[in-house]
Design an enzyme around this catalytic site. Structure first.
Site, PDB file in Angstrom:
ATOM      1  CG  ASP A  60       3.778  32.179  32.254  1.00 51.57           C
ATOM      2  OD1 ASP A  60       2.775  31.548  31.817  1.00 51.57           O
ATOM      3  OD2 ASP A  60       4.627  32.764  31.504  1.00 51.57           O
ATOM      4  CD  GLU A  65       5.172  19.233  32.875  1.00 54.38           C
ATOM      5  OE1 GLU A  65       5.168  18.087  32.879  1.00 54.38           O
ATOM      6  OE2 GLU A  65       4.787  20.169  32.080  1.00 54.38           O
ATOM      7  CG  HIS A 160       7.233  22.940  27.152  1.00 58.84           C
ATOM      8  ND1 HIS A 160       6.378  23.571  27.935  1.00 58.84           N
ATOM      9  CD2 HIS A 160       8.381  23.440  27.339  1.00 58.84           C
ATOM     10  CE1 HIS A 160       6.972  24.531  28.521  1.00 58.84           C
ATOM     11  NE2 HIS A 160       8.184  24.571  28.105  1.00 58.84           N
ATOM     12  CB  CYS A 247       2.262  22.418  32.302  1.00 57.32           C
ATOM     13  SG  CYS A 247       0.846  23.341  31.861  1.00 57.32           S
TER      14      CYS A 247
HETATM   15  C1  CIR Z   1       5.036  29.484  29.009  1.00 56.22           C
HETATM   16  O1  CIR Z   1       5.104  29.907  27.911  1.00 56.22           O
HETATM   17  O2  CIR Z   1       6.049  29.346  29.815  1.00 56.22           O
HETATM   18  C2  CIR Z   1       3.898  29.465  29.809  1.00 56.22           C
HETATM   19  N1  CIR Z   1       2.863  30.451  29.329  1.00 56.22           N
HETATM   20  C3  CIR Z   1       3.240  27.958  29.399  1.00 56.22           C
HETATM   21  C4  CIR Z   1       3.919  26.862  30.142  1.00 56.22           C
HETATM   22  C5  CIR Z   1       3.318  25.724  29.833  1.00 56.22           C
HETATM   23  N2  CIR Z   1       4.035  24.593  30.616  1.00 56.22           N
HETATM   24  C6  CIR Z   1       4.115  23.225  30.092  1.00 56.22           C
HETATM   25  O3  CIR Z   1       3.273  23.056  29.268  1.00 56.22           O
HETATM   26  N3  CIR Z   1       4.962  22.506  31.031  1.00 56.22           N
END
Ligand code: CIR
Length: 254
Positions: A60, A65, A160, A247
């Site tokens: 990831d 972000e 989030h 992100c």
């Molecule tokens: C997660 O679940 O952490 C990642 N697959 C996706 C993170 C997305 N981040 C965000 O929207 N700030």
């Protein structure tokens, strides 16, 4: 100068964390093309891209972000709620070190940057599966001396806070009310996502323009009717990893 920190995609993205979505195959080459196009959009809006190299062991890591909250005076290195994501921080902290004073969230607190919405001198912090009240307390201690208000906001049915609300112009938020209550945003104007586009609340505001997913044309129309300039991007492959437009970058002035 406006910098945008990004990170190259790792092939291991197929093993990403997932919370609210079922796993679907991700077309890696297509994801890379979409991510490049996203970076071009950032450049069109005056950002200089600084791309960290991929981390093959960290699926990831492209979602930079979540590892830091960068403000004018200080940057907070987070402690991501998913343990698999915590090693992502080292490279980001090293890169930020000469750009901001750094402080770090410590256990038992957990915080994902995706839960932090900064509107002027207020930080709205999503109380989510990833971010907890201990993080809220630590943020208050770090940031009150600089005159920031830090407010916890419960969210539901999404990963989030910024999956439920983001800023789209001065004093104006784009919101999905199914996921967050409006009470904490008193004094700000709200635009609702189109009901057919519940995932449409994540927009990236740069100056007076928005980088916004092409997947949400009805909400885009609502934004344009309010006079907002929208630059669409297709991030359909990263959306399968629960990623959105905020992100994939950390944008700030140096
Ligand atoms: C997660 O679940 O952490 C990642 N697959 C996706 C993170 C997305 N981040 C965000 O929207 N700030």
């Amino acid at each position: 100068m406006r910098l945008a920190l990004t990170r190259e995609l790792s092939r291991s993205i197929v093993d990403c964390e997932l919370s609210f979505m079922a796993r679907e195959p991700i077309d890696f080459e297509r994801a890379v093309r979409q991510h490049r196009r996203y970076e071009e959009r950032l450049e069109e809006l005056g950002c200089q891209i600084q791309r960290l190299s991929a981390e093959p062991e960290l699926p990831d890591a492209v979602f930079v972000e979540d590892c830091a909250v960068v403000l004018d005076e200080i940057a907070v290195i987070t402690r991501p709620g998913a343990p698999s994501r915590r090693p992502e921080r080292a490279a980001i902290a090293a890169w930020l070190e000469d750009k901001r004073r750094l402080v770090a969230i410590k256990a038992p607190a957990t915080l994902d940057g995706g839960d932090v919405l900064v509107v002027d001198r207020t930080l709205f912090v999503g109380m989510s599966e990833r971010s907890n009240a201990a993080a809220l307390d630590q943020l208050k201690a770090f940031l009150s001396p600089y005159g920031y208000n830090v407010i916890g906001v419960p969210i539901r049915h999404c990963l989030h806070l910024k999956s439920s609300v983001t800023q789209v112009a001065a004093g104006l938020l784009l919101i999905n009310r199914e996921r967050v209550d409006t009470g904490d945003f008193r004094g700000l104007d709200l635009i609702d996502v189109d009901p057919a586009e519940p995932d449409g609340a994540n927009a990236l505001l740069l100056g007076r323009a928005l980088i916004y997913p092409g997947a949400f044309p009805r909400t885009r129309q609502r934004l344009e009717e309010r006079g907002i300039r929208v630059l669409p991007v297709d991030l359909s492959e990263l959306a399968k990893a629960e990623g959105g437009v905020t992100c994939c970058s950390l944008v700030f002035e140096i």
